[in-house]
Design an enzyme around this catalytic site. Structure first.
Site, PDB file in Angstrom:
ATOM      1  N   CYS A  89      18.829  27.952 -37.724  1.00 53.76           N
ATOM      2  CA  CYS A  89      20.067  27.804 -36.949  1.00 53.76           C
ATOM      3  C   CYS A  89      19.819  27.393 -35.502  1.00 53.76           C
ATOM      4  O   CYS A  89      20.738  26.908 -34.836  1.00 53.76           O
ATOM      5  CB  CYS A  89      20.869  29.097 -36.982  1.00 53.76           C
ATOM      6  SG  CYS A  89      21.443  29.549 -38.628  1.00 53.76           S
ATOM      7  N   HIS A 335      30.144  27.379 -37.368  1.00 52.22           N
ATOM      8  CA  HIS A 335      28.703  27.342 -37.105  1.00 52.22           C
ATOM      9  C   HIS A 335      28.073  26.208 -37.918  1.00 52.22           C
ATOM     10  O   HIS A 335      27.501  26.431 -38.987  1.00 52.22           O
ATOM     11  CB  HIS A 335      28.102  28.696 -37.497  1.00 52.22           C
ATOM     12  CG  HIS A 335      26.628  28.825 -37.377  1.00 52.22           C
ATOM     13  ND1 HIS A 335      25.846  27.976 -36.599  1.00 52.22           N
ATOM     14  CD2 HIS A 335      25.758  29.714 -37.948  1.00 52.22           C
ATOM     15  CE1 HIS A 335      24.580  28.349 -36.696  1.00 52.22           C
ATOM     16  NE2 HIS A 335      24.499  29.386 -37.512  1.00 52.22           N
ATOM     17  N   CYS A 365      20.143  33.496 -33.164  1.00 45.90           N
ATOM     18  CA  CYS A 365      19.352  34.058 -34.263  1.00 45.90           C
ATOM     19  C   CYS A 365      19.077  32.967 -35.293  1.00 45.90           C
ATOM     20  O   CYS A 365      19.854  32.020 -35.440  1.00 45.90           O
ATOM     21  CB  CYS A 365      20.074  35.237 -34.898  1.00 45.90           C
ATOM     22  SG  CYS A 365      21.651  34.859 -35.675  1.00 45.90           S
TER      23      CYS A 365
END
Length: 381
Positions: A89, A335, A365
Site C-alpha cells: 500500500c 484506498h 501501513c
C-alpha cells in the site's frame, strides 16, 4: 547534499468500485495525471529524467511496467524512462522517497513520483490467486498464518482494546470530515478532471452518509464475532496521482515555486502477523532522524486501511487526534492501493498550503508488516 522540493501535486478523484473509472485503463489513467502535472507546471515533459510509479497488483491490465507504459501513453518522448515499484500500500509513497533520493543525490534533476491502481479492473488479491507468493519457508516461520490484513486489523483492535463502537465512531468522523472538505471546495484545486463515458469525473465518489447506528447493523467481515466491517474499513477504489520533484535550484531556473520541501523519510518493519503496526516504529524513526518535535507538526496523514490502524498509531505516538486526517481518510475517500501514497501526499500538501502549516507527516501501513513515513516542510511563497 542537494535538497528536494515538490512543485506540483495532482490527483484524480477516487472512483468507487465499478464506478465512474471502471472503464479507465490504469495505464491511461496514470498518463492523465502525468500530463496534468506537466501542464500545471508549464514545462516540457522532455525535462523529466525519470518517472517512478507505484502500483500494487501488477497483473493483467497492470501486469507490465505501468510507469514506462504511462509515459508512452501520455505521448511523452521515447527517451523518458519509467519504473514501477511495489511496497504494497505504500508503493507510491516509496516512489516519492526514490524520486527525492535521486534528486538529493544529484543523480537526477527532475523526477515524477506517481501511483495508480484500478481495483475494479484488477481485483485486490489477483496475484495471490494465481500462485503462492509466500513460499514454504516463510509460511513455516509464521506457522501457516494466512497474512490476511483484515485478520491482522482484528488482532490490533484486540491488543489496543478498541471496541466496535469506537471503530464505528472513527469511521463516521472520517465520513463527516471528508464530506465537509468536499463541500468546502478543499479538494477542488488538487483534483484533475478525467474524461469518462458520459462526461467528466472530478468529484470523489466513495463518500457515504453513515451513523454509528447504521454502521452497527453491518456484519463483521473477517470473523463472526469480529469488530471490522465494510463500514470501518477502507473502500476499494480506483485512482491515480502524481508529484513533480526537483531541487529548489532547478525550480528557480525553471521559474517554478516549490510547494513543500522533502524534509526526511523513514521505512520500518514490524511483526508481519499484526502487519499494520509498522507506521508506529516508522514514525518514531522519522521523528528521531528529522529532529523535528511532534508538537511542531501541524497535520498527520495516517492511512485508514482499517480504523484500528490510525487509532493505535495515535495512541502510541501521542499525536493530537484533531490533527490526524483532518479532511477524512480512506474509510470515506477510498484506498486505490498503489495511488494512495501520492494521493494522500497531494491532499496533505494542499491542506498545508491552504492553512499555512509548516510541517506535515504522512505514514502508511503496508502488507507484509512494513511502513513508510515522510515529513515535508512548507516552503515560503
Amino acid at each position: 547534499m542537494t535538497d528536494a522540493v515538490i512543485v506540483e501535486a495532482v490527483r484524480t478523484a477516487h472512483g468507487k468500485r465499478n464506478g465512474a473509472l471502471r472503464d479507465a485503463h490504469p495505464v491511461d489513467l496514470a498518463a492523465d495525471v502525468l500530463n496534468a502535472l506537466i501542464l500545471r507546471a508549464g514545462i516540457s515533459p522532455s525535462l523529466v529524467d525519470d518517472v517512478v510509479l507505484g502500483c500494487v497488483t501488477q497483473y493483467a491490465d497492470q501486469g507490465g511496467n505501468v510507469g514506462r507504459y504511462a509515459v508512452l501513453a501520455a505521448g511523452w518522448p521515447d527517451a523518458i524512462p519509467g519504473v514501477t515499484v511495489n511496497r504494497a500500500c505504500g508503493s507510491s509513497q516509496q516512489a516519492l522517497d526514490q524520486a527525492a533520493h535521486a534528486v538529493m543525490a544529484g543523480q537526477a534533476e527532475v523526477v515524477v513520483a506517481a501511483g495508480v491502481e484500478s481495483m475494479t479492473r484488477v481485483p485486490m488479491g489477483a496475484t495471490r490467486a494465481a500462485g503462492f507468493p509466500y513460499g514454504p519457508r516463510m509460511s513455516a516461520r509464521y506457522e501457516g498464518f494466512g497474512f490476511n490484513q483484515g485478520v491482522s486489523a482484528e488482532l490490533i483492535a484486540q491488543r489496543w482494546g478498541l471496541s466496535r463502537r469506537r471503530l464505528d465512531e472513527f469511521a463516521v468522523e472520517s465520513q463527516e470530515k471528508a464530506a465537509a472538505a468536499r463541500a468546502s471546495g478543499a479538494f477542488a484545486d488538487q483534483i484533475e478532471p478525467v474524461h469518462v463515458e458520459g462526461g467528466t469525473f472530478a468529484v470523489d465518489e466513495c463518500l457515504r452518509e453513515s451513523s454509528v447506528e447504521s454502521l452497527a447493523r453491518l456484519k463483521p467481515s473477517f470473523s463472526e464475532d469480529g469488530v471490522l466491517t465494510p463500514g470501518n474499513s477502507s473502500q476499494i477504489s480506483d485512482g491515480a496521482a502524481a508529484l513533480l520533484v526537483m531541487s529548489s535550484e532547478r525550480a528557480r531556473d525553471l521559474g517554478l515555486t516549490p510547494l513543500v520541501r522533502y524534509h526526511s523519510g523513514a521505512v520500518a518493519g514490524a511483526d508481519p502477523v499484526l502487519m499494520l503496526t509498522a507506521p508506529i516504529p516508522a514514525t518514531e524513526r522519522l521523528l528521531k532522524r528529522s529532529g523535528v518535535a511532534l508538537s511542531d507538526i501541524g497535520v498527520f496523514e495516517v492511512n485508514e486501511a482499517f480504523a484500528p490502524v490510525p487509532l493505535a498509531w495515535t495512541e502510541e505516538i501521542g499525536a493530537d487526534p484533531a490533527l490526524v486526517n483532518p479532511l477524512g481518510g480512506a474509510i470515506a475517500l477510498g484506498h486505490p492501493l498503489g495511488a494512495s501514497g501520492v494521493s494522500l501526499m497531494t491532499k496533505m500538501i494542499h491542506h498545508m498550503r491552504d492553512n499555512d502549516i509548516r510541517y506535515g507527516l504522512q505514514t502508511m501501513c503496508e502488507g507484509g508488516g512494513t511502513a513508510n513515513a515522510t515529513l515535508v516542510e512548507l516552503v515560503d511563497r
